[in-house]
Write a protein that holds these residues in place. Structure first.
Motif, mmCIF file in Angstrom:
data_model
loop_
_atom_site.group_PDB
_atom_site.id
_atom_site.type_symbol
_atom_site.label_atom_id
_atom_site.label_comp_id
_atom_site.label_asym_id
_atom_site.label_seq_id
_atom_site.Cartn_x
_atom_site.Cartn_y
_atom_site.Cartn_z
ATOM 1 N N HIS A 323 34.885 44.621 165.718
ATOM 2 C CA HIS A 323 35.399 45.965 165.506
ATOM 3 C C HIS A 323 37.375 45.378 166.497
ATOM 4 O O HIS A 323 37.961 46.031 166.283
ATOM 5 N N ILE A 324 37.064 45.832 167.969
ATOM 6 C CA ILE A 324 37.857 45.555 168.845
ATOM 7 C C ILE A 324 38.485 44.809 168.985
ATOM 8 O O ILE A 324 38.866 43.484 169.801
ATOM 9 N N ARG A 325 40.382 44.756 168.548
ATOM 10 C CA ARG A 325 40.982 43.450 168.241
ATOM 11 C C ARG A 325 42.211 44.470 169.500
ATOM 12 O O ARG A 325 43.132 43.253 168.990
ATOM 13 N N GLN A 326 42.683 44.854 169.159
ATOM 14 C CA GLN A 326 43.925 45.384 169.635
ATOM 15 C C GLN A 326 43.451 46.856 170.616
ATOM 16 O O GLN A 326 42.507 47.320 170.397
ATOM 17 N N THR A 327 44.546 46.990 171.429
ATOM 18 C CA THR A 327 44.471 48.177 171.828
ATOM 19 C C THR A 327 45.475 49.146 171.396
ATOM 20 O O THR A 327 46.024 49.274 170.473
ATOM 21 N N SER A 328 45.481 50.224 172.334
ATOM 22 C CA SER A 328 46.764 51.779 172.178
ATOM 23 C C SER A 328 47.286 52.039 173.779
ATOM 24 O O SER A 328 46.499 51.462 175.247
ATOM 25 N N PRO A 329 48.200 52.588 173.694
ATOM 26 C CA PRO A 329 48.604 53.195 174.288
ATOM 27 C C PRO A 329 47.472 54.100 175.775
ATOM 28 O O PRO A 329 47.772 53.702 176.757
ATOM 29 N N LEU A 330 47.232 54.521 174.943
ATOM 30 C CA LEU A 330 45.680 55.887 175.358
ATOM 31 C C LEU A 330 44.744 54.884 176.485
ATOM 32 O O LEU A 330 44.529 54.825 177.314
ATOM 33 N N MET A 331 44.321 53.598 175.056
ATOM 34 C CA MET A 331 43.364 52.682 175.791
ATOM 35 C C MET A 331 44.232 51.546 177.391
ATOM 36 O O MET A 331 43.444 51.925 178.349
#
Length: 405
Positions: A323-331
């Motif tokens: 399910h986790i295939r991208q990141t984000s600014p927070l991550m």
């Protein structure tokens, strides 16, 4: 060839997220250690029995998962260096030594001493002892006694040996395991790929269940009774057998896509197995809270513990990969700062909890303040460290390389 290698060893956002989540769980766990009726550096005067099953939930697998993810990150870094040219193993060893040893040393000399101070203060207060340590604020004299091992902080149960690494034992062990990985990689050379292929055959099917659970059960049955976890490096044989194996598994898993596919395929089975074994473990710990269990049952529960341990790890890895295939600014921000969070969090917890308890606030208000102020303190420490240039490495911040104009 270069494109294939780059693709195989591209950044794993799932492992980044799992690493962040595991470190955050550690913060919650160590806050719980203040309130649960177990021994900690400082303890609440209002111990909460209901917290024990909550603590048991992550206890078997939390740090083992972190070592596994650390092993995978070490392999990805090795392959990055390999893509850049010769001497990859040497560069890996040097970078891990720089990245981990300096924060460990700084932490032992600067971050950890307040934990020892308040541990001594609470012991003196609770036992009615007379000592200058209790009446005086932390002074240079206390720090000198801490770093010179001349504190003489002893009671009937033993002495506090300083300087100490307390929660930073993880950093010490990860550093040693990384250096071992660098030595093995340098020795193995191309044979590392063949070893990974064998690993993939062993763990891409039913072996993913059988071999790790059998190994974890074996060391729990055989080593744990003789070598309980001490975090003292030497003599901590069970912990090394557990943590180094997890690190090695992660190191090889980073180049084993079939194992990742198996984790995704069996994730629901692992989760069900994890929840059942956790329920059995809670029932056992609750049922024999005040009485000694039969020896045969104790041995059987060590096997259950091993099943719980591996099943939760695999479920987390499987769901993360799915399910986790991208990141984000927070991550990305947390990814850069979570090591700093880890370095400072336990000292913040000890100091904050010790002083907030004096206010006699409602329990859940106090808990919320300890949590929120600890996270705030961690964030502030990271923001200071990332602006400190080269000195930021002392707080676990990677030094950015300057690129040519």
């Amino acid at each position: 060839m270069t494109q294939t290698t780059t693709h195989r060893f591209s950044r794993r956002h799932d492992l980044d997220a799992i690493r962040i989540g595991a470190f955050m769980l550690l913060i919650l766990y160590h806050i719980g250690m203040f309130y649960v009726p177990w021994d900690f550096h400082v303890n609440s005067a209002r111990p909460q029995e209901w917290l024990q099953p909550v603590m048991w939930f992550t206890n078997p697998w939390r740090l083992t998962l972190l070592f596994l993810v650390s092993g995978a990150a070490t392999r990805l870094l090795l392959e990055k260096y390999r893509a850049e040219g010769p001497g990859a193993a040497e560069r890996l060893g040097g970078s891990r030594l720089l990245r981990l040893f300096l924060p460990l040393l700084f932490g032992m000399l600067v971050i950890v001493p307040p934990q020892t101070y308040y541990q001594v203060v609470q012991h003196v207060r609770d036992n009615g002892l007379a000592t200058d340590i209790y009446h005086n604020a932390m002074t240079a004299d206390f720090w000198v006694r801490y770093v010179s091992s001349k504190g003489n902080w002893c009671d009937a149960d033993g002495c506090i040996i300083t300087p100490t690494w307390n929660h930073l034992w993880f950093v010490a062990y990860a550093m040693i395991y990384s250096l071992i990985a660098a030595l093995v990689a340098g020795w193995a050379g191309p044979r590392l790929a063949r070893a990974t292929q064998v690993f993939e055959r062993l763990f891409s099917g039913i072996g993913l269940f059988i071999w790790p659970m059998a190994y974890l059960a074996l060391i729990r049955l055989w080593l744990f009774p003789q070598f309980p976890i001490t975090h003292d490096l030497f003599g901590d044989l069970y912990n090394h057998a557990l943590s180094l194996a997890a690190f090695g598994f992660g190191f090889l898993m980073a180049d084993a896509p079939r194992v990742t596919q198996a984790l995704k395929r069996y994730r629901h089975v692992f989760l069900a197995l994890a929840l059942v074994s956790y329920g059995v473990w809670v029932g056992y710990m609750t049922g024999f809270k005040d009485t000694a269990p039969p020896e045969a049952l104790k041995q059987a529960m060590r096997v259950v513990y091993a099943i719980d341990q591996w099943a939760f790890i695999c479920a987390i890895l499987g769901y993360g990969a799915q399910h986790i295939r991208q990141t984000s600014p927070l991550m990305r921000w947390l990814g850069g700062g979570v090591f700093t969070f880890y370095i400072v969090h336990q000292t913040l917890i000890v100091v904050l909890a010790f002083h907030l308890e004096k206010l006699n606030l409602p329990l859940f208000v106090e808990m919320g303040l300890v949590l929120s102020l600890t996270l705030t303190g961690c964030a502030v420490a990271y923001e200071i460290a990332r602006r400190a240039g080269v000195l930021g490495i002392l707080m676990g911040v990677a030094v950015a390389k300057k690129t040519a104009a």
